[in-house]
Design an enzyme around this catalytic site. Structure first.
Site, PDB file in Angstrom:
ATOM      1  N   GLU A 186      59.466  15.747-128.162  1.00 16.54           N
ATOM      2  CA  GLU A 186      60.176  16.655-127.255  1.00 16.54           C
ATOM      3  C   GLU A 186      59.567  18.039-127.232  1.00 16.54           C
ATOM      4  OE1 GLU A 186      64.374  16.576-127.806  1.00 16.54           O
ATOM      5  OE2 GLU A 186      64.435  14.524-127.080  1.00 16.54           O
TER       6      GLU A 186
ATOM      7  N   ASP B 172      70.676   7.528-121.300  1.00 19.64           N
ATOM      8  CA  ASP B 172      70.071   7.765-122.612  1.00 19.64           C
ATOM      9  C   ASP B 172      70.746   8.998-123.198  1.00 19.64           C
ATOM     10  OD1 ASP B 172      68.149   7.691-124.783  1.00 19.64           O
ATOM     11  OD2 ASP B 172      67.050   9.298-123.804  1.00 19.64           O
ATOM     12  N   SER B 173      70.457   9.271-124.457  1.00 19.52           N
ATOM     13  CA  SER B 173      70.978  10.482-125.084  1.00 19.52           C
ATOM     14  C   SER B 173      70.363  11.740-124.466  1.00 19.52           C
ATOM     15  CB  SER B 173      70.650  10.451-126.575  1.00 19.52           C
ATOM     16  OG  SER B 173      69.255  10.298-126.741  1.00 19.52           O
TER      17      SER B 173
ATOM     18  N   CYS C  33      68.453   3.558-124.335  1.00 20.33           N
ATOM     19  CA  CYS C  33      68.415   4.261-125.619  1.00 20.33           C
ATOM     20  C   CYS C  33      68.571   3.199-126.690  1.00 20.33           C
ATOM     21  CB  CYS C  33      69.585   5.244-125.665  1.00 20.33           C
ATOM     22  SG  CYS C  33      69.850   6.008-127.268  1.00 20.33           S
TER      23      CYS C  33
ATOM     24  N   HIS D 143      61.537   7.360-126.712  1.00 18.14           N
ATOM     25  CA  HIS D 143      60.558   8.460-126.688  1.00 18.14           C
ATOM     26  C   HIS D 143      59.143   7.963-126.999  1.00 18.14           C
ATOM     27  CE1 HIS D 143      64.087  11.027-126.931  1.00 18.14           C
ATOM     28  NE2 HIS D 143      63.341  12.115-126.954  1.00 18.14           N
TER      29      HIS D 143
ATOM     30  N   CYS E 184      62.297   3.119-129.824  1.00 21.38           N
ATOM     31  CA  CYS E 184      62.899   4.383-129.404  1.00 21.38           C
ATOM     32  C   CYS E 184      62.262   4.709-128.066  1.00 21.38           C
ATOM     33  CB  CYS E 184      62.605   5.483-130.420  1.00 21.38           C
ATOM     34  SG  CYS E 184      63.132   7.106-129.834  1.00 21.38           S
TER      35      CYS E 184
HETATM   36  N1  DGL Z   1      66.030   7.972-126.991  1.00 25.44           N
HETATM   37  C1  DGL Z   1      66.765   7.700-128.194  1.00 25.44           C
HETATM   38  C2  DGL Z   1      66.570   6.252-128.650  1.00 25.44           C
HETATM   39  O1  DGL Z   1      65.900   5.473-127.975  1.00 25.44           O
HETATM   40  C3  DGL Z   1      66.351   8.588-129.346  1.00 25.44           C
HETATM   41  C4  DGL Z   1      66.764  10.010-129.246  1.00 25.44           C
HETATM   42  C5  DGL Z   1      68.039  10.320-129.966  1.00 25.44           C
HETATM   43  O2  DGL Z   1      68.089  10.272-131.199  1.00 25.44           O
HETATM   44  O3  DGL Z   1      68.975  10.623-129.263  1.00 25.44           O
HETATM   45  O4  DGL Z   1      67.104   5.869-129.659  1.00 25.44           O
END
Ligand code: DGL
Length: 278
Positions: free
Chosen positions: A165, A19-20, A82, A199, A197
């Site tokens: 976050e 993931d990012s 991600c 998160h 997403c």
């Molecule tokens: N976890 C990333 C996603 O699912 C979002 C966070 C980011 O923008 O890097 O897109």
């Protein structure tokens, strides 16, 4: 090594997840719950966080480099945990991985579920995600190609990631931000909402509270974990007994990332600095 024809497809090999940042730990957690005998190798590209605002060529570059790192660790499957990377870099990841390992992302399992269940009604589907995911139009494009009767209502909700976050999950600030997005006309009268997403599973309860249980919430981490189990079963790649430790790498280590891991993974994890970017 990743450019060779080495084949990682062995049941005892680890599952690679990237993931990012640490948001993809929600996917890692869902996988650990469903497949407790599997070793996990996670990479959070915290040096390039957030992906949601980046150009697609950058995301493609990061995603392919992370995939090569995970292949070099022997991973039998690469999980793109991600949405932003799944939306814009899926083909590039598949091409770099080739037949060395399997690849799954977090978008396909959700598309599959929406198509399978569309005949049961609930055809007005809200999608919330980063700007990158929403601008890619992956959901409207894929869904309308397969089922024209599904009405897709995408909405970029860029404040949600930084809010989560920073730990604003269940208080007045998060309630106000969540409400101001969900009350927009774009999401009016929807039957389902996709948490597009990694998160967002952390605010699933708050989203459910807003809708008072009247809208089905689709959590892509759970869908991805179920899809992964099916795929490993189909390829006879399920591990029988966990014998090695999980590893959680980040490209930019800070104690605050480590502190936040328990939010996303349900327990605190020890982050290791992974060197991909010099
Ligand atoms: N976890 C990333 C996603 O699912 C979002 C966070 C980011 O923008 O890097 O897109």
């Amino acid at each position: 090594m990743s450019e060779s024809n080495s084949n990682n497809l062995k049941a005892e090999n680890p599952i690679g997840i990237f993931d990012s940042g640490i948001g993809g730990l929600t996917v890692a957690h869902a996988i650990k719950e469903l497949l407790p005998e599997e070793q996990l190798i996670y990479f959070g590209d915290t040096a390039h966080l957030p992906y949601g605002d980046k150009a697609s060529y950058s995301i493609k570059h990061y995603a392919t480099e992370l995939s090569k790192f995970l292949l070099d660790q022997g991973c039998k499957v690469i999980v793109i945990a991600c949405h932003t990377a799944s939306s814009v870099a899926n083909e590039e990841v598949k091409s770099v991985v080739g037949d060395q390992a399997l690849v799954i992302n977090v978008v396909e399992p959700v598309i599959g579920k929406l198509i399978r269940e569309s005949q049961n009604g609930g055809k007005k589907v809200g999608i919330i995600g980063t700007k990158g995911t929403i601008q890619s139009e992956v959901y409207p494009t894929r869904l309308s190609a397969q089922d024209e009767s599904i009405e897709v209502r995408p909405l970029a909700t860029p404040l949600l990631c930084p809010m989560i976050e920073e730990g604003f999950i269940d208080d007045r600030i998060s309630e106000t931000v969540i409400e101001s997005y969900l009350k927009q006309d774009q999401l009016s009268a929807i039957n389902k909402i996709v948490l597009a997403c990694t998160h967002y599973p952390l605010i699933k309860k708050q989203i459910d509270n807003y809708y008072q249980g009247g809208v089905e919430i689709i959590d892509s981490s759970e869908e991805a974990a179920m899809h992964l189990k099916e795929l490993l079963t189909e390829h006879n790649l399920l591990n029988q007994k966990l014998s090695k430790e999980h590893h959680f790498y980040v490209s930019d280590y800070t104690p605050s990332f480590e502190k936040s891991t328990h939010f996303f993974f349900g327990e605190k994890v020890k982050l290791e600095k992974g060197s991909i970017w010099s």
